[in-house]
Design a protein around this motif. Structure first.
Motif, PDB file in Angstrom:
ATOM      1  N   GLU A  52       0.900  -1.276   0.062  1.00 18.07           N
ATOM      2  CA  GLU A  52      -0.042  -0.006  -0.129  1.00 18.07           C
ATOM      3  C   GLU A  52       0.898   1.153  -0.099  1.00 18.07           C
ATOM      4  O   GLU A  52       0.585   2.121  -0.565  1.00 18.07           O
ATOM      5  CB  GLU A  52      -1.098  -0.077   1.382  1.00 18.07           C
ATOM      6  CG  GLU A  52      -2.005  -1.001   1.160  1.00 18.07           C
ATOM      7  CD  GLU A  52      -2.871  -0.913   2.490  1.00 18.07           C
ATOM      8  OE1 GLU A  52      -2.343  -0.433   3.455  1.00 18.07           O
ATOM      9  OE2 GLU A  52      -3.979  -1.858   2.737  1.00 18.07           O
ATOM     10  N   ALA A  53       1.873   1.349   0.799  1.00 22.36           N
ATOM     11  CA  ALA A  53       2.920   2.347   0.936  1.00 22.36           C
ATOM     12  C   ALA A  53       3.580   2.507  -0.559  1.00 22.36           C
ATOM     13  O   ALA A  53       3.610   3.706  -0.980  1.00 22.36           O
ATOM     14  CB  ALA A  53       3.906   2.103   2.062  1.00 22.36           C
ATOM     15  N   ARG A  54       3.919   1.804  -0.844  1.00 13.91           N
ATOM     16  CA  ARG A  54       4.569   1.733  -2.372  1.00 13.91           C
ATOM     17  C   ARG A  54       3.431   2.270  -3.435  1.00 13.91           C
ATOM     18  O   ARG A  54       4.075   3.030  -4.294  1.00 13.91           O
ATOM     19  CB  ARG A  54       5.176   0.302  -2.900  1.00 13.91           C
ATOM     20  CG  ARG A  54       6.471   0.066  -2.055  1.00 13.91           C
ATOM     21  CD  ARG A  54       7.370  -1.107  -2.407  1.00 13.91           C
ATOM     22  NE  ARG A  54       8.418  -1.550  -1.784  1.00 13.91           N
ATOM     23  CZ  ARG A  54       9.019  -2.456  -1.709  1.00 13.91           C
ATOM     24  NH1 ARG A  54       8.332  -3.647  -2.125  1.00 13.91           N
ATOM     25  NH2 ARG A  54      10.388  -2.631  -1.071  1.00 13.91           N
ATOM     26  N   ALA A  55       2.400   1.648  -3.473  1.00  9.54           N
ATOM     27  CA  ALA A  55       1.615   2.212  -4.388  1.00  9.54           C
ATOM     28  C   ALA A  55       1.325   3.855  -4.148  1.00  9.54           C
ATOM     29  O   ALA A  55       1.171   4.418  -4.964  1.00  9.54           O
ATOM     30  CB  ALA A  55       0.255   1.563  -4.195  1.00  9.54           C
ATOM     31  N   ARG A  78       4.277  10.438  -6.324  1.00 15.44           N
ATOM     32  CA  ARG A  78       5.235  10.960  -7.542  1.00 15.44           C
ATOM     33  C   ARG A  78       4.610  11.495  -8.892  1.00 15.44           C
ATOM     34  O   ARG A  78       4.955  12.139  -9.346  1.00 15.44           O
ATOM     35  CB  ARG A  78       6.167   9.831  -7.576  1.00 15.44           C
ATOM     36  CG  ARG A  78       7.253   9.588  -6.522  1.00 15.44           C
ATOM     37  CD  ARG A  78       8.041   8.619  -6.849  1.00 15.44           C
ATOM     38  NE  ARG A  78       9.318   8.593  -5.919  1.00 15.44           N
ATOM     39  CZ  ARG A  78       9.924   7.379  -5.661  1.00 15.44           C
ATOM     40  NH1 ARG A  78       9.782   6.289  -6.477  1.00 15.44           N
ATOM     41  NH2 ARG A  78      10.774   7.409  -4.807  1.00 15.44           N
ATOM     42  N   PHE A  79       3.628  10.645  -9.147  1.00 22.21           N
ATOM     43  CA  PHE A  79       2.729  10.862 -10.496  1.00 22.21           C
ATOM     44  C   PHE A  79       2.161  12.303 -10.142  1.00 22.21           C
ATOM     45  O   PHE A  79       2.181  13.044 -11.096  1.00 22.21           O
ATOM     46  CB  PHE A  79       1.859   9.791 -10.593  1.00 22.21           C
ATOM     47  CG  PHE A  79       1.107   9.871 -11.977  1.00 22.21           C
ATOM     48  CD1 PHE A  79       0.034  10.669 -12.223  1.00 22.21           C
ATOM     49  CD2 PHE A  79       1.791   9.150 -13.069  1.00 22.21           C
ATOM     50  CE1 PHE A  79      -0.658  10.517 -13.511  1.00 22.21           C
ATOM     51  CE2 PHE A  79       1.469   9.103 -14.440  1.00 22.21           C
ATOM     52  CZ  PHE A  79       0.184   9.863 -14.506  1.00 22.21           C
ATOM     53  N   GLN A  80       1.614  12.549  -9.268  1.00 21.92           N
ATOM     54  CA  GLN A  80       0.790  13.714  -8.701  1.00 21.92           C
ATOM     55  C   GLN A  80       1.787  15.045  -8.908  1.00 21.92           C
ATOM     56  O   GLN A  80       1.622  15.972  -9.523  1.00 21.92           O
ATOM     57  CB  GLN A  80       0.271  13.820  -7.597  1.00 21.92           C
ATOM     58  CG  GLN A  80      -1.168  13.034  -7.505  1.00 21.92           C
ATOM     59  CD  GLN A  80      -1.860  12.906  -6.101  1.00 21.92           C
ATOM     60  OE1 GLN A  80      -1.349  13.450  -5.295  1.00 21.92           O
ATOM     61  NE2 GLN A  80      -2.719  12.173  -6.186  1.00 21.92           N
ATOM     62  N   ILE A 112       7.732   3.465   4.618  1.00 23.59           N
ATOM     63  CA  ILE A 112       8.402   2.103   4.002  1.00 23.59           C
ATOM     64  C   ILE A 112       9.501   1.606   4.557  1.00 23.59           C
ATOM     65  O   ILE A 112       9.891   0.428   4.591  1.00 23.59           O
ATOM     66  CB  ILE A 112       8.510   2.685   2.149  1.00 23.59           C
ATOM     67  CG1 ILE A 112       7.354   2.865   1.817  1.00 23.59           C
ATOM     68  CG2 ILE A 112       9.421   1.504   1.586  1.00 23.59           C
ATOM     69  CD1 ILE A 112       7.495   3.365   0.119  1.00 23.59           C
ATOM     70  N   ALA A 113      10.386   2.553   4.928  1.00 21.57           N
ATOM     71  CA  ALA A 113      11.928   2.161   5.379  1.00 21.57           C
ATOM     72  C   ALA A 113      11.573   1.511   6.774  1.00 21.57           C
ATOM     73  O   ALA A 113      12.297   0.420   7.246  1.00 21.57           O
ATOM     74  CB  ALA A 113      12.784   3.647   5.608  1.00 21.57           C
ATOM     75  N   ARG A 114      10.613   2.165   7.376  1.00 23.77           N
ATOM     76  CA  ARG A 114      10.457   1.543   8.795  1.00 23.77           C
ATOM     77  C   ARG A 114       9.796   0.156   8.675  1.00 23.77           C
ATOM     78  O   ARG A 114      10.360  -1.076   9.591  1.00 23.77           O
ATOM     79  CB  ARG A 114       9.369   2.281   9.617  1.00 23.77           C
ATOM     80  CG  ARG A 114       9.920   3.654  10.242  1.00 23.77           C
ATOM     81  CD  ARG A 114       9.004   4.261  10.927  1.00 23.77           C
ATOM     82  NE  ARG A 114       9.441   5.504  11.433  1.00 23.77           N
ATOM     83  CZ  ARG A 114       9.001   6.734  11.105  1.00 23.77           C
ATOM     84  NH1 ARG A 114       8.068   7.000  10.103  1.00 23.77           N
ATOM     85  NH2 ARG A 114       9.587   7.891  11.568  1.00 23.77           N
TER      86      ARG A 114
END
Length: 69
Positions: A20-23, A29-31, A50-52
């Motif tokens: 979910e976080a990657r999506a 980034r797209f926005q 994501i890192a956590r």
């Protein structure tokens, strides 16, 4: 998401949260590329989440490998 909350999740839940976080990061980034992103700080926050999650997953992997020895 705080590290304490992440530690309380199961391994399956961590995998789902990571996807979910990657999506979300992809969408942010797209926005940003199309100049539609209002809160640019959200990108940094999602990257940290994501890192956590990845850190906790790796810690569990190492703990499992140590238990097998």
């Amino acid at each position: 998401m705080k590290a304490v909350e992440i530690r309380e999740l199961s391994s399956d839940d961590l995998t789902v949260k990571l996807k979910e976080a990657r999506a979300e990061l992809f969408n942010l980034r797209f926005q940003m590329a199309t100049s539609q992103l209002d809160n640019t700080a959200r990108v940094k926050q999602v990257k940290k989440d994501i890192a956590r999650i990845q850190t906790e997953m790796r810690a569990r992997e190492i703990a499992a490998a140590g238990a097998l020895k």
